[in-house]
Scaffold this active site. Structure first.
Site: not given
Ligand code: PAF
Length: 300
Positions: A42-43, A40, A188, A36
């Site tokens: 973690g992503h 950070h 993370v 979304m």
């Molecule tokens: O974890 C997230 O950022 C959201 O819940 C996701 C999986 C992208 C769905 O909108």
């Protein structure tokens, strides 16, 4: 290198076809990283893992209105597209899909939605009614939109930090026969132990310090599990409650696969199996969740 950003499903499909053709011949693979935004470290770990395991990596950035109960929470969710694209590029993402609300829900809010069932009503679901139905609905759509081709491997990446979300996505994929391999990436944490979250930016320094009690309480249980001692969940709960800035919502120790209550009494008998500790709390105006897999004798 900065990844290409597309905003429509048609552009996404054409770009995926081109990227897979360039990655071939032979069996190719695509890793999808749904997010979304407000990204950070973690992503970044999701993107890096997807990069290591796949020929083509696609990330999605979409703030899904369906999974926000409170409209003010949706409004206040940080939107940082340029920084996000830059971070994704640094971690090897080839393509970013950043659609509008109208692109994802062209007919307005969808009439047909997924239901997270009983598991969607527990833990997080009790505090965020409808959240998991909305989350599953958009994840199903994103998985369809990112589908590579019948002859390519398809993997999608989610953080272990959102343990209930991950368990529900795994169930959706199993229950509805989605041809995608769901990969979990470990949580993370900051150097002090706070699980990274897009919402951490809303914590004051005092609140961020107070929030550390969540990971400390989880570590307490993990240490007991490693020593094969009864878990003494009450003392972990008491530790969280001892922090006045932290308002505990739930603290549960559950089966790691089903998130159902454990089949054995972990509180009074020596801990021998595997479990997952889940915690959620409000710290100031911010809701935080964290969890810890518990494994007996892990480091023995
Ligand atoms: O974890 C997230 O950022 C959201 O819940 C996701 C999986 C992208 C769905 O909108």
């Amino acid at each position: 290198m900065s990844p290409r950003v597309v905003t429509t499903a048609t552009e996404l499909r054409a770009a995926i076809v081109n990227l897979l053709a360039a990655a071939g011949p032979g069996e190719t693979s695509l890793g999808l990283v749904p997010t979304m935004g407000a990204l950070h470290a973690g992503h970044a770990a999701l993107a890096r893992t997807a990069r290591e395991e796949n020929d083509v990596v696609v990330a999605t950035i979409f703030v899904n209105p369906l999974q926000f109960g409170d409209p003010s929470d949706l409004d206040r969710y940080p939107r940082t597209l340029d920084d996000d694209v830059e971070l994704l590029g640094r971690h090897g993402v080839d393509l970013v899909f950043a659609p509008s609300r109208e692109e994802i829900y062209p007919a307005g809010d969808p009439l047909v939605r997924l239901s997270a069932g009983r598991l969607g009503e527990k833990y997080e679901g009790e505090f965020r009614p409808g959240h998991f139905d909305g989350m599953l609905t958009v994840v199903a759509k994103l998985l369809h939109l990112g589908w590579p081709a019948a002859d390519a491997r398809y993997r999608a990446y989610f953080g272990q930090k959102d343990a209930q979300q991950l368990a529900l996505i795994r169930r959706m994929v199993q229950d509805l026969n989605f041809a995608v391999d769901i990969r979990a990436v470990p949580t993370v944490r900051s150097a002090e132990g706070l699980a990274l979250s897009s919402r951490n930016r809303f914590l004051s320094p005092e609140e961020a310090e107070a929030a550390l009690v969540l990971s400390r309480s989880l570590r307490l249980l993990q240490e007991r599990a490693e020593r094969r001692e009864p878990l003494d969940v009450d003392s972990a709960v008491a530790l969280v409650r001892s922090q006045p800035l932290v308002n505990l919502e739930y603290f549960e120790v559950v089966d790691p696969a089903t998130l159902e209550p454990l089949a054995f009494n972990c509180r009074e008998t020596p801990f021998t199996g595997e479990a997952l500790a889940l915690v959620a709390a409000r710290v100031g105006s911010v809701r935080l969740i964290d969890n810890q897999p518990l494994e007996a004798g892990l480091h023995n």
